[in-house]
Design a protein around this motif. Sequence first.
Motif, PDB file in Angstrom:
ATOM      1  N   GLU A 365     -15.863   5.477   9.146  1.00 29.12           N
ATOM      2  CA  GLU A 365     -15.901   4.195   8.442  1.00 29.12           C
ATOM      3  C   GLU A 365     -14.987   4.213   7.222  1.00 29.12           C
ATOM      4  OE1 GLU A 365     -19.947   3.250   7.601  1.00 29.12           O
ATOM      5  OE2 GLU A 365     -20.465   2.869   9.695  1.00 29.12           O
ATOM      6  N   GLN A 366     -14.958   5.342   6.512  1.00 28.97           N
ATOM      7  CA  GLN A 366     -14.087   5.458   5.347  1.00 28.97           C
ATOM      8  C   GLN A 366     -12.615   5.462   5.754  1.00 28.97           C
ATOM      9  OE1 GLN A 366     -16.071   8.993   3.923  1.00 28.97           O
ATOM     10  NE2 GLN A 366     -16.936   7.908   2.171  1.00 28.97           N
ATOM     11  N   LYS A 367     -12.306   6.068   6.900  1.00 27.01           N
ATOM     12  CA  LYS A 367     -10.925   6.015   7.403  1.00 27.01           C
ATOM     13  C   LYS A 367     -10.533   4.580   7.724  1.00 27.01           C
ATOM     14  CE  LYS A 367     -10.696  10.704   9.280  1.00 27.01           C
ATOM     15  NZ  LYS A 367     -10.610  11.547  10.494  1.00 27.01           N
ATOM     16  N   GLN A 368     -11.471   3.829   8.321  1.00 24.57           N
ATOM     17  CA  GLN A 368     -11.202   2.415   8.587  1.00 24.57           C
ATOM     18  C   GLN A 368     -10.901   1.668   7.289  1.00 24.57           C
ATOM     19  OE1 GLN A 368     -14.831   1.330  10.713  1.00 24.57           O
ATOM     20  NE2 GLN A 368     -13.630   0.886  12.545  1.00 24.57           N
ATOM     21  N   GLU A 369     -11.730   1.923   6.273  1.00 25.47           N
ATOM     22  CA  GLU A 369     -11.554   1.240   4.979  1.00 25.47           C
ATOM     23  C   GLU A 369     -10.181   1.542   4.391  1.00 25.47           C
ATOM     24  OE1 GLU A 369     -13.798   0.816   0.615  1.00 25.47           O
ATOM     25  OE2 GLU A 369     -14.590   2.172   2.154  1.00 25.47           O
ATOM     26  N   LEU A 370      -9.796   2.819   4.408  1.00 31.08           N
ATOM     27  CA  LEU A 370      -8.499   3.215   3.854  1.00 31.08           C
ATOM     28  C   LEU A 370      -7.343   2.538   4.588  1.00 31.08           C
ATOM     29  CD1 LEU A 370      -8.412   7.045   3.049  1.00 31.08           C
ATOM     30  CD2 LEU A 370      -7.665   5.181   1.565  1.00 31.08           C
ATOM     31  N   HIS A 371      -7.344   2.626   5.912  1.00 32.29           N
ATOM     32  CA  HIS A 371      -6.262   2.015   6.690  1.00 32.29           C
ATOM     33  C   HIS A 371      -6.238   0.503   6.508  1.00 32.29           C
ATOM     34  CE1 HIS A 371      -4.545   5.402   8.851  1.00 32.29           C
ATOM     35  NE2 HIS A 371      -5.750   5.840   9.161  1.00 32.29           N
ATOM     36  N   PHE A 372      -7.419  -0.105   6.391  1.00 27.18           N
ATOM     37  CA  PHE A 372      -7.497  -1.560   6.233  1.00 27.18           C
ATOM     38  C   PHE A 372      -6.806  -2.001   4.942  1.00 27.18           C
ATOM     39  CE2 PHE A 372      -9.584  -5.368   4.598  1.00 27.18           C
ATOM     40  CZ  PHE A 372      -9.451  -6.237   5.680  1.00 27.18           C
ATOM     41  N   TYR A 373      -7.170  -1.364   3.822  1.00 29.67           N
ATOM     42  CA  TYR A 373      -6.582  -1.792   2.553  1.00 29.67           C
ATOM     43  C   TYR A 373      -5.118  -1.395   2.430  1.00 29.67           C
ATOM     44  CZ  TYR A 373     -11.060  -3.474   0.926  1.00 29.67           C
ATOM     45  OH  TYR A 373     -12.216  -4.194   0.807  1.00 29.67           O
ATOM     46  N   TRP A 374      -4.732  -0.311   3.095  1.00 32.10           N
ATOM     47  CA  TRP A 374      -3.309   0.061   3.102  1.00 32.10           C
ATOM     48  C   TRP A 374      -2.509  -0.972   3.894  1.00 32.10           C
ATOM     49  CZ3 TRP A 374      -0.442   2.644   0.050  1.00 32.10           C
ATOM     50  CH2 TRP A 374       0.820   3.108   0.426  1.00 32.10           C
ATOM     51  N   ALA A 375      -3.091  -1.452   4.978  1.00 37.08           N
ATOM     52  CA  ALA A 375      -2.431  -2.503   5.774  1.00 37.08           C
ATOM     53  C   ALA A 375      -2.256  -3.771   4.940  1.00 37.08           C
ATOM     54  CB  ALA A 375      -3.253  -2.801   7.028  1.00 37.08           C
ATOM     55  N   LEU A 376      -3.285  -4.169   4.195  1.00 34.70           N
ATOM     56  CA  LEU A 376      -3.173  -5.350   3.334  1.00 34.70           C
ATOM     57  C   LEU A 376      -2.108  -5.150   2.263  1.00 34.70           C
ATOM     58  CD1 LEU A 376      -6.871  -6.491   2.704  1.00 34.70           C
ATOM     59  CD2 LEU A 376      -5.223  -7.412   4.345  1.00 34.70           C
ATOM     60  N   HIS A 377      -2.081  -3.930   1.705  1.00 35.92           N
ATOM     61  CA  HIS A 377      -1.080  -3.599   0.689  1.00 35.92           C
ATOM     62  C   HIS A 377       0.332  -3.741   1.264  1.00 35.92           C
ATOM     63  CE1 HIS A 377       1.003  -1.439  -2.505  1.00 35.92           C
ATOM     64  NE2 HIS A 377       1.439  -0.545  -1.632  1.00 35.92           N
ATOM     65  N   LEU A 378       0.544  -3.202   2.451  1.00 38.00           N
ATOM     66  CA  LEU A 378       1.871  -3.287   3.081  1.00 38.00           C
ATOM     67  C   LEU A 378       2.226  -4.725   3.419  1.00 38.00           C
ATOM     68  CD1 LEU A 378       1.681  -0.189   5.456  1.00 38.00           C
ATOM     69  CD2 LEU A 378       2.995  -0.387   3.336  1.00 38.00           C
ATOM     70  N   LYS A 379       1.243  -5.504   3.842  1.00 37.13           N
ATOM     71  CA  LYS A 379       1.484  -6.887   4.241  1.00 37.13           C
ATOM     72  C   LYS A 379       1.831  -7.768   3.038  1.00 37.13           C
ATOM     73  CE  LYS A 379      -0.909 -10.912   6.160  1.00 37.13           C
ATOM     74  NZ  LYS A 379      -2.208 -11.449   6.637  1.00 37.13           N
ATOM     75  N   HIS A 380       1.025  -7.683   1.986  1.00 36.34           N
ATOM     76  CA  HIS A 380       1.149  -8.647   0.893  1.00 36.34           C
ATOM     77  C   HIS A 380       2.100  -8.196  -0.227  1.00 36.34           C
ATOM     78  CE1 HIS A 380      -1.871 -11.217   2.595  1.00 36.34           C
ATOM     79  NE2 HIS A 380      -2.747 -10.241   2.633  1.00 36.34           N
TER      80      HIS A 380
END
Length: 425
Positions: A365-380
């Motif tokens: 779950e923590q890996k999901q959280e990390l990848h999720f916010y990194w994806a948002l960071h890269l996107k925005h």
Amino acid sequence: MSNIVKKSLMDRLLKLQCHFTWGLLGEDVDIDNVEERLNDQIEYLQDALKHRMYNLLAYLKHLKGDHEKAMIQLQKAEEHIQRSNISEDTDVRTVMYANFAWVFYHQNQFNKSFTYAEKVETIIKQYESPPKKNTLLLDIYGEQGWTYLSFTGKYYKWAAECFEKALELDPEDPELNSGYAMAVYRMESFSCSSNTENKSFLLLKRAVDLNPRDTVVKVLLALKCLDMKNYNQGAMLIKQALQEQRESPYVLRYVAKFYRKNKQINEAIARLQEAVRLTPTSITVHYELAKCYKYLIKMPTDDNKQQNDENIANAIFHSEKAVELNRLSVGAHILLAQVYMKANEHEKAKEEFNKTLTMNGIDSEQKQELHFYWALHLKHLRRSESGAVRHFKEVIDIQNPTWFRETAIKELERLEETMRLGSHN
């Protein structure tokens, strides 16, 4: 001492119920951080439970290999029991004497170790009949449950199981009901599942009914009310808790969490600043402060630049402090990475992101959280749609049914549609 006699002693020690036989692993925790928390609890929480904290502190000293200091903590536990108003219907010495036996064994004082093992066995014989045996088991299950609850999140499930066993023997015990409710609440809070139950609500409510003076449980109930969209009931409980125990850092930090989750960020920061004066080395207080300041970080403009810079500086300071205080806390590292992302400190964010992904103890779950916010960071912030797609897919590839996975699926669909339309133009 012959090896045969020494083995016989070890066989007896392994049968004792205490911190040395409960599977508490030093590599699972930042020992200094747990010691700090326990010392704060000794100062601020109710007096009757202090012998338990001294017992756990003794075990932590053992994990550090310092058996002289372990013995000092056990002596403090014994002194506290002797001067406390603890009911004569119970015998809280069992776990403590078992710890004494283990510490003497590690000091190579085998005769004293035998003596304390025999003391435990003598107490157990006195409680062999069914009603008395239940009383002794209540003490052991209770101390084991509170120990797991004080150690680290990995042990919360075990804590809940211990409290469940104890409550089968005495369903009306206020302290055991509080412990069980807290364990279940923390398990729910740690879960990122989109199907998290609210089992703790009724447990917390029952605990408050049985012991209305337990303000920590009262503020946890307030937080659960907020989770269930019942702000008014939660706010009433918060008001009561502040009237009853205004100077408790534990009450203040949970009150602040209530305000933060309700987006009353300035009120949350005010309470946390009071708490940090009382417990300046509390990872929880610095973690919550970092979350508050992270929330206040906006897209920079000429009008908000100075305030925004201050919010960024405060968010970085408190998240770095939380990591410094407990380097094994995956949650603190995730928060630090998120703060760097939001502050557009890309290189620092990337370094923290990569480091956290390889930490021992990080779960799916923590890996999901990390990848999720990194994806948002890269996107925005980085305008890297292809990078965002890659990391949203990393979230989705982990099959846990969490909010992060559900949202990543929607984000990925939108991104792929945008990229498809862009390729046709």
